[in-house]
Design an enzyme around this catalytic site. Sequence first.
Site, PDB file in Angstrom:
ATOM      1  N   HIS A   1     -83.235  43.275   4.514  1.00  0.00           N
ATOM      2  CA  HIS A   1     -82.993  43.714   3.169  1.00  0.00           C
ATOM      3  C   HIS A   1     -82.207  45.080   2.880  1.00  0.00           C
ATOM      4  O   HIS A   1     -82.587  46.080   4.047  1.00  0.00           O
ATOM      5  CB  HIS A   1     -84.265  43.827   2.406  1.00  0.00           C
ATOM      6  CG  HIS A   1     -84.150  44.111   0.780  1.00  0.00           C
ATOM      7  ND1 HIS A   1     -84.066  45.347   0.520  1.00  0.00           N
ATOM      8  CD2 HIS A   1     -84.203  43.205  -0.370  1.00  0.00           C
ATOM      9  CE1 HIS A   1     -83.785  45.166  -1.132  1.00  0.00           C
ATOM     10  NE2 HIS A   1     -84.038  43.920  -1.488  1.00  0.00           N
TER      11      HIS A   1
ATOM     12  N   CYS B   1     -78.960  41.408  -1.247  1.00  0.00           N
ATOM     13  CA  CYS B   1     -79.408  41.917  -2.414  1.00  0.00           C
ATOM     14  C   CYS B   1     -78.353  42.329  -3.327  1.00  0.00           C
ATOM     15  O   CYS B   1     -78.042  43.568  -3.028  1.00  0.00           O
ATOM     16  CB  CYS B   1     -80.622  42.548  -2.176  1.00  0.00           C
ATOM     17  SG  CYS B   1     -81.188  43.266  -3.590  1.00  0.00           S
TER      18      CYS B   1
ATOM     19  N   HIS C   1     -80.776  37.758  -3.068  1.00  0.00           N
ATOM     20  CA  HIS C   1     -81.410  38.406  -4.187  1.00  0.00           C
ATOM     21  C   HIS C   1     -80.271  38.383  -5.243  1.00  0.00           C
ATOM     22  O   HIS C   1     -79.510  39.411  -5.036  1.00  0.00           O
ATOM     23  CB  HIS C   1     -82.061  39.916  -3.993  1.00  0.00           C
ATOM     24  CG  HIS C   1     -83.241  39.614  -2.992  1.00  0.00           C
ATOM     25  ND1 HIS C   1     -84.044  40.891  -2.695  1.00  0.00           N
ATOM     26  CD2 HIS C   1     -83.999  38.627  -2.454  1.00  0.00           C
ATOM     27  CE1 HIS C   1     -85.088  40.525  -1.954  1.00  0.00           C
ATOM     28  NE2 HIS C   1     -85.167  39.229  -2.030  1.00  0.00           N
TER      29      HIS C   1
ATOM     30  N   ASP D   1     -83.810  38.107  -8.729  1.00  0.00           N
ATOM     31  CA  ASP D   1     -84.488  39.391  -8.271  1.00  0.00           C
ATOM     32  C   ASP D   1     -84.631  40.244  -9.395  1.00  0.00           C
ATOM     33  O   ASP D   1     -83.646  40.659 -10.281  1.00  0.00           O
ATOM     34  CB  ASP D   1     -83.519  40.167  -7.173  1.00  0.00           C
ATOM     35  CG  ASP D   1     -84.407  41.077  -6.692  1.00  0.00           C
ATOM     36  OD1 ASP D   1     -85.443  41.331  -6.623  1.00  0.00           O
ATOM     37  OD2 ASP D   1     -83.595  41.949  -6.167  1.00  0.00           O
ATOM     38  N   HIS D   2     -85.802  40.657  -9.724  1.00  0.00           N
ATOM     39  CA  HIS D   2     -86.053  41.403 -10.840  1.00  0.00           C
ATOM     40  C   HIS D   2     -85.708  41.069 -12.109  1.00  0.00           C
ATOM     41  O   HIS D   2     -85.078  39.935 -12.284  1.00  0.00           O
ATOM     42  CB  HIS D   2     -85.397  42.890 -10.722  1.00  0.00           C
ATOM     43  CG  HIS D   2     -85.839  43.834  -9.736  1.00  0.00           C
ATOM     44  ND1 HIS D   2     -85.555  45.031  -9.407  1.00  0.00           N
ATOM     45  CD2 HIS D   2     -86.784  43.287  -8.599  1.00  0.00           C
ATOM     46  CE1 HIS D   2     -86.078  45.558  -8.171  1.00  0.00           C
ATOM     47  NE2 HIS D   2     -86.900  44.465  -7.673  1.00  0.00           N
TER      48      HIS D   2
ATOM     49  N   TYR E   1     -90.654  42.824 -12.071  1.00  0.00           N
ATOM     50  CA  TYR E   1     -91.183  41.250 -11.700  1.00  0.00           C
ATOM     51  C   TYR E   1     -92.123  40.455 -12.993  1.00  0.00           C
ATOM     52  O   TYR E   1     -92.822  40.005 -12.753  1.00  0.00           O
ATOM     53  CB  TYR E   1     -91.931  41.189 -10.255  1.00  0.00           C
ATOM     54  CG  TYR E   1     -90.981  41.258  -9.459  1.00  0.00           C
ATOM     55  CD1 TYR E   1     -90.562  40.433  -8.506  1.00  0.00           C
ATOM     56  CD2 TYR E   1     -91.277  42.681  -8.660  1.00  0.00           C
ATOM     57  CE1 TYR E   1     -89.701  40.605  -7.702  1.00  0.00           C
ATOM     58  CE2 TYR E   1     -90.429  42.938  -7.767  1.00  0.00           C
ATOM     59  CZ  TYR E   1     -89.523  41.924  -7.230  1.00  0.00           C
ATOM     60  OH  TYR E   1     -88.833  42.339  -6.030  1.00  0.00           O
TER      61      TYR E   1
HETATM   62  C1  DNO Z   1     -87.852  45.432  -4.406  1.00  0.00           C
HETATM   63  C2  DNO Z   1     -87.652  44.332  -3.712  1.00  0.00           C
HETATM   64  C3  DNO Z   1     -88.037  45.209  -2.058  1.00  0.00           C
HETATM   65  C4  DNO Z   1     -87.930  44.304  -0.914  1.00  0.00           C
HETATM   66  C5  DNO Z   1     -88.071  44.950   0.504  1.00  0.00           C
HETATM   67  C6  DNO Z   1     -87.771  43.782   1.360  1.00  0.00           C
HETATM   68  O1  DNO Z   1     -88.370  44.787  -5.757  1.00  0.00           O
HETATM   69  O2  DNO Z   1     -86.395  43.656  -3.485  1.00  0.00           O
HETATM   70  O3  DNO Z   1     -89.284  45.877  -2.366  1.00  0.00           O
HETATM   71  O4  DNO Z   1     -88.906  43.237  -1.074  1.00  0.00           O
HETATM   72  O5  DNO Z   1     -87.405  45.844   0.574  1.00  0.00           O
HETATM   73  O6  DNO Z   1     -88.367  44.320   2.600  1.00  0.00           O
END
Ligand code: DNO
Length: 402
Positions: free
Chosen positions: A239, A277, A304, A360-361, A377
Amino acid sequence: MRQTWRWFGPKDQVSVDDMLQAGVEGVVTALHHVSAGAVWTPEDIAARQRDLAAMKDGSPSGLEWEVVESLPVSEAIKKQRGDWRAHIANYKSSLRNLAAAGLETICYNFMPVLDWTRTDLAYRLPNGATCMRFDIVDFAVFDIHILERGGATEDFPAEISAEAARRFAAMGDAQTSALRRNIVAGLPGAAESFTLEDVRGHLAEYDGISAERLRGNFIDFLEQTAPLAEELGLRMCCHPDDPPFDLLGLPRVMSTEADYSAMMRAVDSPANGITLCSGSLGARPDNDLPGMMDRLGDRVHFLHLRNVRRETRGICGSFYEAEHLGGDTDMVALVGAALAEEARRRRTGRRDISIPFRPDHGQDILDDLGRSAQPGYPAIGRLKGLAELRGIIAALTGAGAA
Ligand code: DNO
């Protein structure tokens, strides 16, 4: 593209039933209670698989644990200090145990001390929704005036430091402690419990660790783990730094396309891959997300999908987490590039054709506002993001025509 959803285990305010009703196909989770450096045992892994296999009333969810996020890399490994060799051996045992349980995709990061960093976890938008935000001036207030890190003033452009001094002078205790709590929330496992002294202690450990040295430690870690992952049929995927620029004087080595290319060249294995991401990388104007998907796609093992709106110019700036189709990344182009990669994989006979992605989020909307789920989340905000992404996929693949 495989529709997945991050779940924080039985304590998550968003349930297995919720994610099932959101239409997800697979689950992204981790053994959040096991500390970084320790082995993930077959028993613990099996217990988590059972947790997500059942709905509230006990009927089968039909869902499986498809992506590990994260199998954390300990601070000792990142610094190559203390028990780091034992931690690498433990990491390898965890990889073996995960492979034996049928897992294939393993996400992790190599960010020193901080994981993600925001200055506001509930920034109010004009429509009453809230989202996470990073304000560079607030961050400078924290770094220079609250943490009082030596050299912090010089790490910001003069106008940001000057603005931070003005803002700090006008802040009350309640505001400074809220800012401290918001920033410290991104420290893995730290949440409320990290004091400023703890943070200073962690930062001091990185004195003398340059970006070059951290990159070297990262490559050592990959040389140890990627060949085993390849042998076990696993895909590891790193990530990016979030945000993708230096903070608190710490080195950061996974912020750009050049960083990813260098890491993949250094350990050239299909098991050494990327979690692309778009929200993290998109906070920087020089990261071209659809282009990165196009150029690095064969090693993207996990996506992501999230968007940010940049509020300032320059590499290190302010941004907030926008709606999935509302920020500075062209989400349609990015999904198009991911679908093109899947078509390439189909042509070359790869087994991993379908790339797992998760919304993601999400912004906190409707009932999310009272639910206090994990920051970033919420159930409904993410469901909205997933629905929009599913719409793009259907439109681009002609799936809607059936
Ligand atoms: C935040 C996430 C990060 C992710 C880590 C992966 O919301 O995208 O915490 O899980 O960095 O190792």
